[in-house]
Design an enzyme around this catalytic site. Structure first.
Site, PDB file in Angstrom:
ATOM      1  N   TRP A  64       0.832  -1.215   0.000  1.00 55.96           N
ATOM      2  CA  TRP A  64       0.000   0.000   0.000  1.00 55.96           C
ATOM      3  C   TRP A  64       0.861   1.257   0.000  1.00 55.96           C
ATOM      4  CZ3 TRP A  64      -1.648   3.004   4.761  1.00 55.96           C
ATOM      5  CH2 TRP A  64      -0.680   2.896   5.788  1.00 55.96           C
ATOM      6  N   ASP A  65       2.139   1.101   0.299  1.00 58.13           N
ATOM      7  CA  ASP A  65       3.064   2.239   0.316  1.00 58.13           C
ATOM      8  C   ASP A  65       2.898   3.088  -0.939  1.00 58.13           C
ATOM      9  OD1 ASP A  65       3.939   0.091   1.940  1.00 58.13           O
ATOM     10  OD2 ASP A  65       5.991   0.818   1.982  1.00 58.13           O
ATOM     11  N   GLU A  96       0.782  -2.317  12.493  1.00 60.19           N
ATOM     12  CA  GLU A  96       1.038  -3.764  12.535  1.00 60.19           C
ATOM     13  C   GLU A  96       1.331  -4.287  13.937  1.00 60.19           C
ATOM     14  OE1 GLU A  96       3.951  -4.617   9.526  1.00 60.19           O
ATOM     15  OE2 GLU A  96       2.525  -4.183   7.919  1.00 60.19           O
ATOM     16  N   LYS A 150       2.861   0.779  15.973  1.00 58.48           N
ATOM     17  CA  LYS A 150       4.106   0.829  15.192  1.00 58.48           C
ATOM     18  C   LYS A 150       4.142   2.111  14.351  1.00 58.48           C
ATOM     19  CE  LYS A 150       6.379  -2.020  11.642  1.00 58.48           C
ATOM     20  NZ  LYS A 150       6.161  -3.127  10.693  1.00 58.48           N
ATOM     21  N   GLN A 151       2.942   2.561  13.934  1.00 50.82           N
ATOM     22  CA  GLN A 151       2.883   3.657  12.957  1.00 50.82           C
ATOM     23  C   GLN A 151       1.507   4.330  12.999  1.00 50.82           C
ATOM     24  OE1 GLN A 151       3.078   0.057  10.421  1.00 50.82           O
ATOM     25  NE2 GLN A 151       2.532   1.516   8.820  1.00 50.82           N
TER      26      GLN A 151
HETATM   27  C1  BGC Z   1       5.040  -1.245   7.563  1.00 52.74           C
HETATM   28  C2  BGC Z   1       4.018  -1.378   6.461  1.00 52.74           C
HETATM   29  C3  BGC Z   1       4.685  -1.183   5.128  1.00 52.74           C
HETATM   30  C4  BGC Z   1       5.852  -2.128   4.972  1.00 52.74           C
HETATM   31  C5  BGC Z   1       6.626  -1.905   3.691  1.00 52.74           C
HETATM   32  C6  BGC Z   1       6.174  -2.217   7.312  1.00 52.74           C
HETATM   33  O1  BGC Z   1       7.164  -2.039   8.267  1.00 52.74           O
HETATM   34  O2  BGC Z   1       4.475  -1.506   8.815  1.00 52.74           O
HETATM   35  O3  BGC Z   1       3.012  -0.409   6.636  1.00 52.74           O
HETATM   36  O4  BGC Z   1       3.773  -1.386   4.116  1.00 52.74           O
HETATM   37  O5  BGC Z   1       6.746  -1.927   6.045  1.00 52.74           O
HETATM   38  O6  BGC Z   1       7.184  -0.631   3.667  1.00 52.74           O
END
Ligand code: BGC
Length: 761
Positions: free
Chosen positions: A356-357, A483, A593-594
């Site tokens: 999804w990035d 996550e 985490k984010q």
């Molecule tokens: C993040 C995800 C991201 C992935 C790839 C992970 O560490 O939590 O949101 O899509 O990295 O960049």
């Protein structure tokens, strides 16, 4: 850091970690190929290096056995391949072998010139016996001829005349890097390529075709060594590795140049990749190298003219932001076979997978500055729509499409479904990007052709995932962006995303209907008005969790019931948490985490009032570790929205130099492309207050503390608008296209030519 356009490191640190990071930082890519910036001559044995060349979207299949064979679990994955090593050049002068690790390195530097699209390595070296040379190596991945990668290797004997011997290698028999202790790169390294052809088409040339073991793809690499003076040449071949020994007598002060051309072609894009490589090589050699350098500059002149983000008052930061944008243009696929991998084409982290990035972090930059690339990115999603339909069936859905969480050519490649396949929000993210493209271009023809199908099929999936309960539409058992919290009910972000997706499915139905463009797509999908009415009912009934007591949006139904993780007293070396604690342990805490709900407050800001967003932001700040590089940029944008200017600037600064300073300690595995796009958004959406909405284009600019001004451009519905913000005012200039109405600080304003608006304090 260096001048406005050149990022340079002088006095190279030869420590292993530093060398690895520089391999990433100075890699050359053009959206099709990417070559890591390894020392041509190699490293001492037992030195850790990732010697890699990659093709966007080129993969093999690797087994990913599940210990317990539950129904529908993913058992194999696509993995981006290291395709061939053509960067090896060993140098021997008067019998002494050049190495950065012996003799004396008197000067050394590496640089990336972002106006010219060329990297340069310079070394002044004295051998153990006192022979001194100047070495200059320029590299380019051509933006004009995508298969072409060049190395211009120049040796100048400074204090002697004599023998210069080069061994220029071409090795098709390569493997991928692995690290069994890091979940963010592949755990094992297998043989993925088997040789088909290795031949010498001519003097100084080699051509190798390798086939993948399982995916049925082929790659051809063709190398041509061209020398600037008469030389003796002989060749050595072993299996699928060919090298040319080149011998020249070079006088003191003379410069000997080896120009090494490589073309990479693959069977995804070319029916006969060998033939395509021969044609590409012919084209490459049809003009002198300098012409390719000129074209590289011409390409970048156009790119920077429409995409530059100029910051006045902080040169270092200006350079870092430019570096980030340069990496985006190096990483973005330009055809339907390739997208933007989480690490671009710079390394093997996340195995070249697309997440999804792209839609939520990188694509906004292209939508606003280069809609053609944005449309290509949607083409790719359209191309894998059948894969997404299949994926939905595997997960039990009768209708619709579910995009795989991570993939290369459309199959789900995530081995751990709680923080992989369960991230259903990717459907809404892709729909969001289609809508953003539409809002920026009003290209309804493209929506009729491809975009609507994506939006309808993703909308259908929500209907099959969620259900009405006591008048509300609920979505249970999914994972949001964060996550560290998995498989939950009613993740706020996911529900908001689904709501937007459903809303736009209805809108596109109406818009296409009005334009007489609906029938083909509705027929193809057997989509009826009744189904659209159901979409609308679910959109209106969508449950967006709200906590009365705290006055915030909980991340999901159970988030606020959990204990808070003690972030302040967690040892610094225990971050990122994912490398130190069992996932299940982490899931039981309030710890993110984010950005998750905070991301929703940016993307779907009109869903809540400002005070709710303010309280939510303050709340999530205390429970977020920012272990993901996708996080601080979003916090910066929302801080800007809330008028928390200092905070916005700090969060922005944290993300701007993430790779240049290796802040996440894993830049060796590749750049963090999402963070780079997020960094752009932190300026344009954050400081500039830009929003693309159904109502039009909005701005709410301010100048962050230490800057004198910043300038960016936006392509909007056939117009180019330049925006310059300084402390006192914002100047909008309509550079091309018809006059347009904008929203500035929520007031409608007509931009006819130039508009000057005082900055709101
Ligand atoms: C993040 C995800 C991201 C992935 C790839 C992970 O560490 O939590 O949101 O899509 O990295 O960049």
């Amino acid at each position: 850091m260096s001048s406005q356009w050149v990022y340079e490191i002088k006095g190279l640190d030869l420590d292993n970690p530093a060398c690895l990071v520089n391999e990433t930082i100075f890699h050359n890519a053009n959206g099709y190929i990417g070559v890591r910036s390894n020392f041509e001559e190699g490293y001492p044995q037992d030195y850790d290096t990732i010697r890699g060349s990659y093709i966007n979207g080129f993969y093999d299949i690797a087994k990913m056995p599940q210990a317990e064979k539950l129904c529908g679990l993913v058992e194999e994955k696509q993995t981006m391949l290291n395709v061939a090593d053509t960067q090896t050049i060993q140098l021997e002068i008067n019998g002494e072998v050049f190495s950065m690790f012996r003799g004396t390195v008197e000067e050394s530097s590496r640089s990336l010139d972002m106006a010219r699209g060329i990297t340069c390595r310079r070394v002044v070296w004295t051998s153990p016996l006192g022979h001194k040379i100047n070495l200059t190596v320029r590299r380019m991945a051509s933006f004009k001829l995508k298969p072409l990668f060049t190395i211009e290797y120049q040796v100048e004997p400074v204090n002697f005349s004599g023998d210069t011997r080069l061994v220029s290698g071409h090795n098709g028999d390569v493997r991928n890097y692995c690290n069994p202790n890091d979940p963010r790169v592949a755990g094992e390294s297998f043989v993925h390529l088997k040789g088909r052809t290795a031949r010498i088409p001519g003097q100084g040339e080699s051509l190798i075709v390798m086939d993948t073991v399982s995916s049925g793809l082929s790659v051809c690499t063709y190398v041509k060594n061209v020398c600037s003076m008469p030389v003796q040449m002989s060749r050595e071949a072993k299996g699928y590795s060919i090298s040319w020994n080149i011998h020249a007598k070079v006088e003191q002060g003379q410069t000997f140049t080896l120009t090494k051309y490589t073309v990479f072609t693959d069977s995804l894009r070319y029916r006969d990749c060998e033939d395509a490589a021969c044609k590409a090589m012919e084209e490459a050699l049809s003009v002198p190298l300098i012409r390719w350098y000129d074209w590289q500059k011409e390409y970048l002149d156009v790119f920077w003219n429409q995409s530059a983000l100029d910051i006045e008052g902080d040169d270092d930061l200006a350079l870092a932001v430019r570096y980030n944008l340069y990496q985006l243009i190096q990483s973005a696929g330009r055809d339907k076979y390739g997208n933007i991998a989480a690490k671009g084409l710079s390394g093997e982290g996340y195995e070249g997978h697309y997440f999804w990035d792209t839609e939520m972090y990188m694509q906004p930059f292209f939508t606003l500055t280069n809609p053609d690339i944005s449309r290509n990115l949607i083409d790719y999603r359209y191309e894998i729509l059948d894969g997404a339909r299949e994926n939905a069936r595997i997960l039990g859905h009768k209708k619709g499409a579910l995009y795989p969480w991570r993939t290369i050519s459309g199959k789900e490649c995530s081995g751990y479904f709680p923080s992989g396949s369960a991230q259903y929000h990717i459907n809404g993210d892709i729909a969001y990007a289609v809508v953003a493209y539409y809002l920026a271009t009003l290209d309804l023809g493209y929506i009729a052709e491809k975009g609507a199908e994506i939006v309808f099929e993703t909308a259908r999936l929500w209907m099959d995932t969620g259900n009405f309960y006591k008048g509300r539409f609920l979505i249970n058992d999914v994972t949001g962006p964060d996550e560290y919290t998995c498989i939950v009910n009613n993740n706020y972000y996911t529900n908001a995303c689904a709501q937007y997706n459903l809303h736009w499915a209805v809108r596109f139905w109406e818009l296409l209907n009005q334009a007489g463009l609906l029938e083909p797509v509705a027929k193809k999908l057997e989509l009826t008005r009744e189904e659209i009415l159901e979409f609308s009912r679910a959109e209106k009934a969508m449950y967006l969790p709200y906590d009365e007591e705290l006055g915030i949006n909980p991340q999901d139904d159970s988030f606020l019931q959990k204990k808070k993780w003690d972030i302040a007293n967690t040892p610094k070396d225990h971050f990122p948490l994912l490398l130190h604690y069992h996932p299940l342990y982490i899931y039981r805490f309030q710890v993110c985490k984010q950005a998750d709900t905070v991301l929703a407050h940016f993307i779907f800001e009109d869903a809540q009032d400002l005070e709710t967003i303010r309280r939510s932001f303050a709340y999530y700040e205390t429970v977020t570790t920012h272990d993901s590089s996708l996080s601080t940029c979003i916090y910066s944008i929302v801080a800007s929205k809330l008028g928390e200017k200092e905070k916005a600037y700090t969060y922005f600064g944290d993300s701007a130099k993430l790779d240049l300073f290796n802040l996440h300690h894993n830049t060796k595995d590749g750049i963090h492309t999402a963070n780079m796009g997020g960094n752009y958004m932190a300026v344009v959406y954050g400081f500039g207050g830009l929003r693309l909405k159904e109502s039009g284009l909005h701005f709410a600019p301010y100048l962050p503390g230490p800057w004198k001004a910043y300038t960016f451009k936006v392509c909007y519905r056939g117009r180019t608008i330049k925006v310059r913000v300084d402390e006192e005012k914002t100047v909008f200039v309509l550079e091309s296209g018809e006059r347009v109405s904008l929203w500035i600080y929520d007031e409608p304003c007509l931009l006819e030519n130039v508009l000057e608006i005082p900055v709101k304090k």
